[in-house]
Design a protein around this motif. Sequence first.
Motif, PDB file in Angstrom:
ATOM      1  N   ILE A  16       0.766  -1.203  -0.111  1.00 10.61           N
ATOM      2  CA  ILE A  16      -0.013   0.108  -0.066  1.00 10.61           C
ATOM      3  C   ILE A  16       0.928   1.195  -0.032  1.00 10.61           C
ATOM      4  CG2 ILE A  16      -1.685   1.509   1.336  1.00 10.61           C
ATOM      5  CD1 ILE A  16      -2.808  -1.431   2.293  1.00 10.61           C
ATOM      6  N   ALA A  17       1.983   1.442   0.889  1.00 10.57           N
ATOM      7  CA  ALA A  17       2.865   2.420   0.938  1.00 10.57           C
ATOM      8  C   ALA A  17       3.328   2.676  -0.469  1.00 10.57           C
ATOM      9  CB  ALA A  17       3.992   2.216   1.896  1.00 10.57           C
ATOM     10  N   ARG A  18       3.891   1.458  -0.814  1.00 10.57           N
ATOM     11  CA  ARG A  18       4.630   1.526  -2.379  1.00 10.57           C
ATOM     12  C   ARG A  18       3.591   2.232  -3.529  1.00 10.57           C
ATOM     13  NH1 ARG A  18       7.182  -4.034  -4.210  1.00 10.57           N
ATOM     14  NH2 ARG A  18       4.967  -4.539  -4.511  1.00 10.57           N
ATOM     15  N   ALA A  19       2.398   1.773  -3.535  1.00 10.44           N
ATOM     16  CA  ALA A  19       1.371   2.466  -4.154  1.00 10.44           C
ATOM     17  C   ALA A  19       1.204   3.961  -4.278  1.00 10.44           C
ATOM     18  CB  ALA A  19      -0.009   1.421  -4.317  1.00 10.44           C
ATOM     19  N   LEU A  20       1.179   4.119  -2.929  1.00  6.66           N
ATOM     20  CA  LEU A  20       0.783   5.589  -2.507  1.00  6.66           C
ATOM     21  C   LEU A  20       1.938   6.528  -3.121  1.00  6.66           C
ATOM     22  CD1 LEU A  20      -0.625   5.362   1.189  1.00  6.66           C
ATOM     23  CD2 LEU A  20      -1.823   6.043  -1.059  1.00  6.66           C
ATOM     24  N   LEU A  21       3.280   5.920  -2.945  1.00  5.02           N
ATOM     25  CA  LEU A  21       4.351   6.729  -3.402  1.00  5.02           C
ATOM     26  C   LEU A  21       4.288   6.983  -5.051  1.00  5.02           C
ATOM     27  CD1 LEU A  21       7.159   5.059  -1.270  1.00  5.02           C
ATOM     28  CD2 LEU A  21       6.489   7.526  -1.431  1.00  5.02           C
ATOM     29  N   LYS A  22       3.796   6.220  -5.660  1.00  2.02           N
ATOM     30  CA  LYS A  22       3.654   6.506  -7.054  1.00  2.02           C
ATOM     31  C   LYS A  22       2.666   7.762  -7.492  1.00  2.02           C
ATOM     32  CE  LYS A  22       2.518   3.665 -11.380  1.00  2.02           C
ATOM     33  NZ  LYS A  22       1.885   2.438 -11.845  1.00  2.02           N
ATOM     34  N   LYS A  23       1.927   8.160  -6.652  1.00  2.00           N
ATOM     35  CA  LYS A  23       1.054   9.102  -6.690  1.00  2.00           C
ATOM     36  C   LYS A  23       0.194   9.133  -8.074  1.00  2.00           C
ATOM     37  CE  LYS A  23       4.493  11.970  -4.195  1.00  2.00           C
ATOM     38  NZ  LYS A  23       6.013  12.948  -4.368  1.00  2.00           N
ATOM     39  N   SER A  24      -0.338   8.076  -8.286  1.00  2.00           N
ATOM     40  CA  SER A  24      -1.182   8.074  -9.730  1.00  2.00           C
ATOM     41  C   SER A  24      -2.707   8.792  -9.342  1.00  2.00           C
ATOM     42  CB  SER A  24      -1.135   6.608  -9.778  1.00  2.00           C
ATOM     43  OG  SER A  24      -0.004   6.146 -10.086  1.00  2.00           O
ATOM     44  N   PRO A  25      -3.189   9.200 -10.506  1.00  2.00           N
ATOM     45  CA  PRO A  25      -4.709   9.501 -10.379  1.00  2.00           C
ATOM     46  C   PRO A  25      -5.759   8.659  -9.966  1.00  2.00           C
ATOM     47  CG  PRO A  25      -3.947   9.691 -12.226  1.00  2.00           C
ATOM     48  CD  PRO A  25      -2.653   9.417 -11.677  1.00  2.00           C
ATOM     49  N   ILE A  26      -5.380   7.477 -10.125  1.00  2.00           N
ATOM     50  CA  ILE A  26      -6.223   6.315 -10.041  1.00  2.00           C
ATOM     51  C   ILE A  26      -5.439   5.139  -9.093  1.00  2.00           C
ATOM     52  CG2 ILE A  26      -7.470   3.989 -11.117  1.00  2.00           C
ATOM     53  CD1 ILE A  26      -7.489   5.877 -13.769  1.00  2.00           C
ATOM     54  N   LEU A  27      -6.160   4.776  -7.955  1.00  2.00           N
ATOM     55  CA  LEU A  27      -5.614   4.061  -7.140  1.00  2.00           C
ATOM     56  C   LEU A  27      -6.559   2.814  -6.911  1.00  2.00           C
ATOM     57  CD1 LEU A  27      -3.549   3.414  -4.594  1.00  2.00           C
ATOM     58  CD2 LEU A  27      -4.979   4.976  -3.154  1.00  2.00           C
ATOM     59  N   ILE A  28      -6.012   1.475  -7.101  1.00  2.00           N
ATOM     60  CA  ILE A  28      -6.772   0.269  -6.933  1.00  2.00           C
ATOM     61  C   ILE A  28      -6.276  -0.597  -5.827  1.00  2.00           C
ATOM     62  CG2 ILE A  28      -7.445  -1.808  -8.160  1.00  2.00           C
ATOM     63  CD1 ILE A  28      -7.117  -0.303 -10.824  1.00  2.00           C
ATOM     64  N   PHE A  29      -7.388  -1.067  -4.953  1.00  2.00           N
ATOM     65  CA  PHE A  29      -6.846  -1.998  -3.755  1.00  2.00           C
ATOM     66  C   PHE A  29      -7.737  -3.205  -4.267  1.00  2.00           C
ATOM     67  CE2 PHE A  29      -6.546   2.332  -1.822  1.00  2.00           C
ATOM     68  CZ  PHE A  29      -5.322   1.909  -1.064  1.00  2.00           C
ATOM     69  N   ASP A  30      -6.885  -4.273  -4.822  1.00  2.00           N
ATOM     70  CA  ASP A  30      -7.649  -5.601  -5.190  1.00  2.00           C
ATOM     71  C   ASP A  30      -7.593  -6.488  -4.192  1.00  2.00           C
ATOM     72  OD1 ASP A  30      -8.565  -7.735  -6.439  1.00  2.00           O
ATOM     73  OD2 ASP A  30      -7.193  -7.837  -7.997  1.00  2.00           O
ATOM     74  N   ASP A  31      -8.637  -6.344  -3.157  1.00  2.00           N
ATOM     75  CA  ASP A  31      -8.734  -7.367  -1.876  1.00  2.00           C
ATOM     76  C   ASP A  31      -7.267  -7.129  -1.135  1.00  2.00           C
ATOM     77  OD1 ASP A  31     -10.075  -8.736  -0.293  1.00  2.00           O
ATOM     78  OD2 ASP A  31      -9.895 -10.886  -1.435  1.00  2.00           O
ATOM     79  N   SER A  32      -6.713  -6.048  -1.067  1.00  2.00           N
ATOM     80  CA  SER A  32      -5.484  -5.850  -0.536  1.00  2.00           C
ATOM     81  C   SER A  32      -5.139  -5.569   0.978  1.00  2.00           C
ATOM     82  CB  SER A  32      -4.643  -4.811  -1.202  1.00  2.00           C
ATOM     83  OG  SER A  32      -5.552  -3.664  -1.488  1.00  2.00           O
ATOM     84  N   LEU A  33      -6.604  -5.433   1.573  1.00  2.37           N
ATOM     85  CA  LEU A  33      -6.590  -5.448   3.277  1.00  2.37           C
ATOM     86  C   LEU A  33      -7.120  -6.941   3.834  1.00  2.37           C
ATOM     87  CD1 LEU A  33      -8.094  -1.888   3.149  1.00  2.37           C
ATOM     88  CD2 LEU A  33      -5.705  -2.457   3.626  1.00  2.37           C
ATOM     89  N   SER A  34      -7.299  -7.657   3.242  1.00  2.00           N
ATOM     90  CA  SER A  34      -7.607  -8.887   3.630  1.00  2.00           C
ATOM     91  C   SER A  34      -6.764  -9.562   4.458  1.00  2.00           C
ATOM     92  CB  SER A  34      -7.982  -9.981   2.475  1.00  2.00           C
ATOM     93  OG  SER A  34      -6.450 -10.183   1.889  1.00  2.00           O
ATOM     94  N   ALA A  35      -5.330  -9.211   4.788  1.00  2.00           N
ATOM     95  CA  ALA A  35      -4.532  -9.892   5.625  1.00  2.00           C
ATOM     96  C   ALA A  35      -4.179  -9.268   6.684  1.00  2.00           C
ATOM     97  CB  ALA A  35      -3.089 -10.382   4.857  1.00  2.00           C
ATOM     98  N   VAL A  36      -4.715  -7.915   6.967  1.00  3.99           N
ATOM     99  CA  VAL A  36      -4.425  -7.241   8.089  1.00  3.99           C
ATOM    100  C   VAL A  36      -5.759  -7.241   9.123  1.00  3.99           C
ATOM    101  CG1 VAL A  36      -3.072  -5.662   6.683  1.00  3.99           C
ATOM    102  CG2 VAL A  36      -5.626  -4.940   7.175  1.00  3.99           C
ATOM    103  N   ASP A  37      -5.271  -7.060  10.212  1.00  7.68           N
ATOM    104  CA  ASP A  37      -6.253  -7.193  11.342  1.00  7.68           C
ATOM    105  C   ASP A  37      -7.323  -6.140  11.225  1.00  7.68           C
ATOM    106  OD1 ASP A  37      -5.299  -4.775  13.496  1.00  7.68           O
ATOM    107  OD2 ASP A  37      -3.500  -6.107  12.779  1.00  7.68           O
ATOM    108  N   THR A  38      -8.526  -6.079  11.899  1.00  7.29           N
ATOM    109  CA  THR A  38      -9.510  -4.862  11.644  1.00  7.29           C
ATOM    110  C   THR A  38      -8.906  -3.538  12.253  1.00  7.29           C
ATOM    111  OG1 THR A  38     -10.388  -5.831  13.756  1.00  7.29           O
ATOM    112  CG2 THR A  38     -11.382  -6.402  11.609  1.00  7.29           C
ATOM    113  N   GLU A  39      -8.071  -3.657  13.450  1.00  4.78           N
ATOM    114  CA  GLU A  39      -7.615  -2.441  13.799  1.00  4.78           C
ATOM    115  C   GLU A  39      -6.794  -1.527  12.907  1.00  4.78           C
ATOM    116  OE1 GLU A  39      -5.198  -0.862  17.862  1.00  4.78           O
ATOM    117  OE2 GLU A  39      -5.994  -2.820  17.483  1.00  4.78           O
ATOM    118  N   THR A  40      -5.881  -2.382  12.258  1.00  7.03           N
ATOM    119  CA  THR A  40      -5.027  -1.819  11.268  1.00  7.03           C
ATOM    120  C   THR A  40      -5.773  -1.502  10.012  1.00  7.03           C
ATOM    121  OG1 THR A  40      -3.062  -3.228  11.999  1.00  7.03           O
ATOM    122  CG2 THR A  40      -2.974  -2.325   9.941  1.00  7.03           C
ATOM    123  N   ASP A  41      -6.954  -2.102   9.694  1.00  4.43           N
ATOM    124  CA  ASP A  41      -7.766  -1.843   8.487  1.00  4.43           C
ATOM    125  C   ASP A  41      -8.213  -0.545   8.821  1.00  4.43           C
ATOM    126  OD1 ASP A  41      -9.424  -1.979   6.551  1.00  4.43           O
ATOM    127  OD2 ASP A  41     -10.799  -3.342   7.127  1.00  4.43           O
TER     128      ASP A  41
END
Length: 612
Positions: free
Chosen positions: A500-525
């Motif tokens: 996620i951090a790597r994607a944010l650094l790209k600073k793109s006008p379109i950001l996609i999360f493809d089920d990329s929060l499934s492995a984090v706990d709910t508090e971190t989510d």
Amino acid sequence: MKGIKLIYKYTKGNRKLYILSIIAVIMATVVSFLSPVIIKFTIDYIIGDQSFEINNVINKFIGFFGDRDFLSKKIWIMGIIIIVIAVAEGGFNYLKGKWSAMASENIAKNLREKLYEKLQYMYFDYYTNAKTGDLVQRCTSDVETVKTFFSMQLVEVGRTIFLVVVALSFMLSLSIKMTLAAMVLIPAILIFSLYFHMKIQKVFLETDEAEGEMSAGLQENLTGVRVVRAFAREKYEMERFDEKNLNFRDLVYKLLKTIAIFESRVDFLSIIQIGIVTVYGTYLTVKGEISLGTLVLFLSYERMLLWPIRMFGRILADMGKAFVSAERIEEILNEDSEQGEKDGIKPEIKGNISFENIFFEYIEGKEVLNNISLNIKKGQTVAILGATGSGKTSLVNLLTKFYDYKSGSIKIDDTELNKIDKRWIRENISIVLQEPFMFSKSIKDNLYLANKHTSEYEIYDAAKIATIHDVINSFSEGYETVLGEKGVNLSGGQKQRLSIARALLKKSPILIFDDSLSAVDTETDREIRKALNDRKHKATTIIIAHRMTTIAGADVIVVLDKGKIVQQGTHKELINQNGIYKRIWNIQNELKDDINEESVFEEDVENVEVSI
């Protein structure tokens, strides 16, 4: 013929080196023929009593050192001449080896670069059927086989042809009868070599493919080692590998057996050929038709001639193996790729996305997306919910141009997606995958992949948004910590946050999360969603998720079922409608009511994908 064309094509840019190498081989071959002549002269003229007439170039050269009486007293001069000839031959052979090695290394380097570049731009669906181990073998083992042929065998083909021509010329000038005797079995050896060449090519192909299968199995096992251990399938995997290894061994045995049969038969014919020359030459010497020196010379030339002809079958075999490897390499190089497409346009990407009547299928006749129409405005956060196989990721794959849609229209800021350059659209989209990939580099280098011009402050800021900054600082080497292969020393949630951090650094006008929060706990989510919400509207955001709390705050929620949009709206609108979304929401809340501890619910229940 195809193989010869490939070999010729590969020599492009290095043909001068091969010409020089061939010239060196010719010189080495010519010089090698002088030693037997010196020996013949010594036996017949100095040791023997034959008359010496200075009527040819060689005798004039030898006569330069003196007459018979002088040379008989200074016979060491003949030894020095032979040593000089040997040194000259060695020098020319060195130059041949040097130039052919330089050319072959250049060819191998060019092939590896072309293969790697081709694989970088191959169509995405190519990798769905390709085996990684086999691709690795083609880029390494097959390239090495081609290189070996160019380094050693290609010039040897020229040496063999030239050697036969020169040897026959020398031998015919001395005795036609002995030349005919020396060539009795040569045609049989050549025919046998050609037959061997045709037969061995099939065996080489089978062996190469079996090695590719074994390499692919090994690579797959090493990649999935955690799964193998988790299911205690070590014995099963060993049996699978043993089966492929056994098949490869049997084919290698078959190959070695074929080569051994060929070489033994050729050796047998070669020995008979030398025997014929020895017996017949002795007979002619006794009769006085040829001198003893001439017999020795013929025996020397016969051995010189038989060696390359004897090896000609092996050269043809190696050439056949090189042809097989070259064709396997060409299979990759001839594949269609994105690199071969004409560059599209590069408009300014702001983030407005429009799907209109999109149909798409991976396999003909099996639609994955059916008449999808969806409008996403710049800066909006859109969530996509659906069961496995409903088409969520396929929608993203079309947007990133991994695949082309069958019909309909996708527009980015009113520009048809098919007209936009693929590399350009991907540069303007940041995507966080469900299974993020980390390279065996430092954490900082993995983050720099998104934007090599980013500052350390921006790296820390992105890491804080992804709630991974404190975790990284807890490592002994912080951001300089080197990750294991595929980030094996990070947990699944840590890899997702780093991605996620790597994607944010790209600073793109379109950001996609493809089920990329499934492995984090709910508090971190929750923390990540809060941080992302603070920078809302900086990018058009598409979230694919199964956890309801992850998508509830989206501006628009889209529900997919069997490739169709069945519901669309905000969270408040959808929970007040009868449909899939409300049913999933109620199921998760009913499960929540059955569990007293909120943390248990959030970690164990909300992560559960509910089939719709």
